[in-house]
Motif scaffolding. Structure first.
Motif, PDB file in Angstrom:
ATOM      1  N   LEU A 137     -52.218 -54.484 -15.189  1.00 38.64           N
ATOM      2  CA  LEU A 137     -51.288 -55.282 -15.985  1.00 38.64           C
ATOM      3  C   LEU A 137     -49.958 -54.554 -15.931  1.00 38.64           C
ATOM      4  O   LEU A 137     -49.867 -53.396 -16.358  1.00 38.64           O
ATOM      5  CB  LEU A 137     -51.751 -55.397 -17.433  1.00 38.64           C
ATOM      6  CG  LEU A 137     -52.802 -56.455 -17.747  1.00 38.64           C
ATOM      7  CD1 LEU A 137     -54.114 -56.162 -17.084  1.00 38.64           C
ATOM      8  CD2 LEU A 137     -52.974 -56.574 -19.234  1.00 38.64           C
ATOM      9  N   LEU A 138     -48.947 -55.204 -15.404  1.00 33.81           N
ATOM     10  CA  LEU A 138     -47.638 -54.596 -15.218  1.00 33.81           C
ATOM     11  C   LEU A 138     -46.619 -55.365 -16.042  1.00 33.81           C
ATOM     12  O   LEU A 138     -46.570 -56.600 -15.983  1.00 33.81           O
ATOM     13  CB  LEU A 138     -47.236 -54.654 -13.745  1.00 33.81           C
ATOM     14  CG  LEU A 138     -48.266 -54.104 -12.754  1.00 33.81           C
ATOM     15  CD1 LEU A 138     -48.002 -54.616 -11.365  1.00 33.81           C
ATOM     16  CD2 LEU A 138     -48.231 -52.597 -12.784  1.00 33.81           C
ATOM     17  N   PHE A 139     -45.800 -54.633 -16.795  1.00 26.73           N
ATOM     18  CA  PHE A 139     -44.747 -55.276 -17.574  1.00 26.73           C
ATOM     19  C   PHE A 139     -43.666 -54.270 -17.892  1.00 26.73           C
ATOM     20  O   PHE A 139     -43.893 -53.063 -17.860  1.00 26.73           O
ATOM     21  CB  PHE A 139     -45.290 -55.944 -18.844  1.00 26.73           C
ATOM     22  CG  PHE A 139     -46.191 -55.093 -19.692  1.00 26.73           C
ATOM     23  CD1 PHE A 139     -45.705 -54.460 -20.813  1.00 26.73           C
ATOM     24  CD2 PHE A 139     -47.528 -54.950 -19.380  1.00 26.73           C
ATOM     25  CE1 PHE A 139     -46.538 -53.683 -21.610  1.00 26.73           C
ATOM     26  CE2 PHE A 139     -48.367 -54.176 -20.163  1.00 26.73           C
ATOM     27  CZ  PHE A 139     -47.871 -53.543 -21.286  1.00 26.73           C
ATOM     28  N   PRO A 140     -42.452 -54.778 -18.172  1.00 27.79           N
ATOM     29  CA  PRO A 140     -41.336 -53.874 -18.467  1.00 27.79           C
ATOM     30  C   PRO A 140     -41.610 -53.068 -19.729  1.00 27.79           C
ATOM     31  O   PRO A 140     -42.251 -53.562 -20.663  1.00 27.79           O
ATOM     32  CB  PRO A 140     -40.142 -54.808 -18.699  1.00 27.79           C
ATOM     33  CG  PRO A 140     -40.565 -56.129 -18.195  1.00 27.79           C
ATOM     34  CD  PRO A 140     -42.051 -56.174 -18.222  1.00 27.79           C
ATOM     35  N   GLU A 141     -41.133 -51.839 -19.717  1.00 34.90           N
ATOM     36  CA  GLU A 141     -41.289 -51.006 -20.912  1.00 34.90           C
ATOM     37  C   GLU A 141     -40.366 -51.529 -21.999  1.00 34.90           C
ATOM     38  O   GLU A 141     -39.160 -51.630 -21.809  1.00 34.90           O
ATOM     39  CB  GLU A 141     -40.940 -49.550 -20.600  1.00 34.90           C
ATOM     40  CG  GLU A 141     -41.137 -48.640 -21.783  1.00 34.90           C
ATOM     41  CD  GLU A 141     -40.802 -47.195 -21.464  1.00 34.90           C
ATOM     42  OE1 GLU A 141     -40.977 -46.360 -22.347  1.00 34.90           O
ATOM     43  OE2 GLU A 141     -40.374 -46.897 -20.337  1.00 34.90           O
ATOM     44  N   PRO A 142     -40.929 -51.876 -23.139  1.00 38.06           N
ATOM     45  CA  PRO A 142     -40.074 -52.359 -24.226  1.00 38.06           C
ATOM     46  C   PRO A 142     -39.189 -51.243 -24.773  1.00 38.06           C
ATOM     47  O   PRO A 142     -39.540 -50.063 -24.693  1.00 38.06           O
ATOM     48  CB  PRO A 142     -41.054 -52.835 -25.290  1.00 38.06           C
ATOM     49  CG  PRO A 142     -42.403 -52.397 -24.851  1.00 38.06           C
ATOM     50  CD  PRO A 142     -42.321 -51.884 -23.460  1.00 38.06           C
ATOM     51  N   LEU A 143     -38.063 -51.620 -25.320  1.00 34.40           N
ATOM     52  CA  LEU A 143     -37.168 -50.648 -25.926  1.00 34.40           C
ATOM     53  C   LEU A 143     -37.857 -49.963 -27.102  1.00 34.40           C
ATOM     54  O   LEU A 143     -38.551 -50.603 -27.892  1.00 34.40           O
ATOM     55  CB  LEU A 143     -35.899 -51.336 -26.417  1.00 34.40           C
ATOM     56  CG  LEU A 143     -35.085 -52.060 -25.346  1.00 34.40           C
ATOM     57  CD1 LEU A 143     -33.964 -52.854 -25.988  1.00 34.40           C
ATOM     58  CD2 LEU A 143     -34.545 -51.074 -24.338  1.00 34.40           C
ATOM     59  N   ALA A 171     -49.998 -46.004 -17.889  1.00 38.71           N
ATOM     60  CA  ALA A 171     -48.943 -45.208 -17.264  1.00 38.71           C
ATOM     61  C   ALA A 171     -47.589 -45.843 -17.552  1.00 38.71           C
ATOM     62  O   ALA A 171     -47.475 -47.064 -17.652  1.00 38.71           O
ATOM     63  CB  ALA A 171     -49.168 -45.135 -15.754  1.00 38.71           C
ATOM     64  N   VAL A 172     -46.591 -44.990 -17.683  1.00 37.77           N
ATOM     65  CA  VAL A 172     -45.219 -45.440 -17.849  1.00 37.77           C
ATOM     66  C   VAL A 172     -44.436 -44.878 -16.670  1.00 37.77           C
ATOM     67  O   VAL A 172     -44.376 -43.664 -16.476  1.00 37.77           O
ATOM     68  CB  VAL A 172     -44.612 -44.941 -19.179  1.00 37.77           C
ATOM     69  CG1 VAL A 172     -43.173 -45.395 -19.295  1.00 37.77           C
ATOM     70  CG2 VAL A 172     -45.432 -45.419 -20.356  1.00 37.77           C
ATOM     71  N   ALA A 173     -43.878 -45.787 -15.854  1.00 35.37           N
ATOM     72  CA  ALA A 173     -43.118 -45.365 -14.678  1.00 35.37           C
ATOM     73  C   ALA A 173     -42.179 -46.487 -14.260  1.00 35.37           C
ATOM     74  O   ALA A 173     -42.475 -47.664 -14.474  1.00 35.37           O
ATOM     75  CB  ALA A 173     -44.072 -45.026 -13.533  1.00 35.37           C
ATOM     76  N   ASN A 174     -41.082 -46.113 -13.649  1.00 36.66           N
ATOM     77  CA  ASN A 174     -40.110 -47.090 -13.132  1.00 36.66           C
ATOM     78  C   ASN A 174     -39.701 -48.103 -14.193  1.00 36.66           C
ATOM     79  O   ASN A 174     -39.649 -49.301 -13.936  1.00 36.66           O
ATOM     80  CB  ASN A 174     -40.680 -47.810 -11.907  1.00 36.66           C
ATOM     81  CG  ASN A 174     -41.017 -46.862 -10.790  1.00 36.66           C
ATOM     82  OD1 ASN A 174     -40.356 -45.846 -10.609  1.00 36.66           O
ATOM     83  ND2 ASN A 174     -42.061 -47.168 -10.055  1.00 36.66           N
ATOM     84  N   ASN A 175     -39.442 -47.624 -15.403  1.00 34.75           N
ATOM     85  CA  ASN A 175     -39.025 -48.482 -16.519  1.00 34.75           C
ATOM     86  C   ASN A 175     -40.035 -49.565 -16.842  1.00 34.75           C
ATOM     87  O   ASN A 175     -39.677 -50.654 -17.284  1.00 34.75           O
ATOM     88  CB  ASN A 175     -37.657 -49.112 -16.252  1.00 34.75           C
ATOM     89  CG  ASN A 175     -36.572 -48.069 -16.157  1.00 34.75           C
ATOM     90  OD1 ASN A 175     -36.601 -47.078 -16.877  1.00 34.75           O
ATOM     91  ND2 ASN A 175     -35.632 -48.279 -15.257  1.00 34.75           N
ATOM     92  N   GLY A 176     -41.312 -49.283 -16.599  1.00 34.07           N
ATOM     93  CA  GLY A 176     -42.347 -50.268 -16.888  1.00 34.07           C
ATOM     94  C   GLY A 176     -43.617 -49.611 -17.370  1.00 34.07           C
ATOM     95  O   GLY A 176     -43.774 -48.391 -17.335  1.00 34.07           O
ATOM     96  N   ILE A 177     -44.503 -50.452 -17.853  1.00 36.06           N
ATOM     97  CA  ILE A 177     -45.811 -49.988 -18.325  1.00 36.06           C
ATOM     98  C   ILE A 177     -46.861 -50.595 -17.411  1.00 36.06           C
ATOM     99  O   ILE A 177     -46.762 -51.751 -17.001  1.00 36.06           O
ATOM    100  CB  ILE A 177     -46.065 -50.417 -19.784  1.00 36.06           C
ATOM    101  CG1 ILE A 177     -45.072 -49.713 -20.711  1.00 36.06           C
ATOM    102  CG2 ILE A 177     -47.499 -50.116 -20.209  1.00 36.06           C
ATOM    103  CD1 ILE A 177     -45.205 -50.104 -22.171  1.00 36.06           C
ATOM    104  N   GLU A 178     -47.879 -49.810 -17.114  1.00 30.36           N
ATOM    105  CA  GLU A 178     -49.007 -50.300 -16.344  1.00 30.36           C
ATOM    106  C   GLU A 178     -50.286 -49.941 -17.077  1.00 30.36           C
ATOM    107  O   GLU A 178     -50.527 -48.783 -17.404  1.00 30.36           O
ATOM    108  CB  GLU A 178     -49.038 -49.682 -14.939  1.00 30.36           C
ATOM    109  CG  GLU A 178     -50.226 -50.131 -14.132  1.00 30.36           C
ATOM    110  CD  GLU A 178     -50.245 -49.576 -12.718  1.00 30.36           C
ATOM    111  OE1 GLU A 178     -51.225 -49.836 -12.017  1.00 30.36           O
ATOM    112  OE2 GLU A 178     -49.281 -48.888 -12.318  1.00 30.36           O
TER     113      GLU A 178
END
Length: 192
Positions: A137-143, A171-178
């Motif tokens: 599941l890939l999505f942008p890291e929320p502020l 994992a948190v990488a490339n301004n996103g969450i996986e």
């Protein structure tokens, strides 16, 4: 498996289908054939999303994906399904796989539904290798994300997978969450 949510999703599908027919009928009555073609293309894209769920051999996982499509629409989140495996030889029982995906998506939807989130997009990727299946599941890291709260919410999903050799990671990488979980494949006895 939350059967009430599944029934809700099916009722929404039925309502949407009937609404689409009414729109098409109205456009045809007004002789707006070009607009009908545009609308049909839009509906085909929407229906294709549901068609992707049928590629999965685990009924509980298919149900979890159908619920996810409905929930994503409710939260105004774009849900992208990328399914390249049917997971037919998963060593993890179907009800467990379905519940794990529901828990992970629930956490993702809760995180992505915050009003300050602008890029509301979650991608679900189901794939496989020789020894295991993967779900990402890939999505942008929320502020200002409170990742410890997020990680805590995912603990039950990891505990469900553990007895079957499955694993769950965040994992948190490339301004996103996986959110990433693996399911071992069944060991098939080959005679010959």
């Amino acid at each position: 498996m939350n059967l009430e949510k599944l029934l809700d999703a099916i009722q929404v599908q039925r309502h949407d289908f009937l609404n689409h027919l009414q729109v098409i009928s109205g456009l045809l009555q007004m002789n707006k054939v070009d607009r009908v073609m545009d609308y049909l293309n839009q509906v085909c894209v929407e229906i294709a999303q549901y068609s992707k769920t049928a590629r999965v051999a685990i009924p509980e996982l298919t149900a979890a994906l159908i619920i996810a499509i409905n929930d994503a629409a409710m939260y105004q989140i774009e849900l992208v399904l990328n399914i390249t495996s049917d997971l037919s030889e998963s060593a993890v029982p179907g009800p467990v796989v379905g519940e794990v995906l529901e828990l992970c998506l629930s956490s993702a939807f809760e995180t992505m539904s915050a009003p300050e989130i602008v890029d509301r997009r979650i991608e679900v990727v189901l794939g496989e290798s020789e020894r295991k299946y993967t779900c990402r599941l890939l999505f942008p890291e929320p502020l200002l994300a409170d990742l410890s709260r997020f990680e805590t919410a995912l603990i039950p999903a990891g505990e469900l997978l553990s007895p079957y050799g499955g694993r769950l990671n965040l994992a948190v990488a490339n301004n996103g969450i996986e959110i990433f979980f693996t399911l071992p494949r069944q060991v098939l006895n080959k005679i010959g």
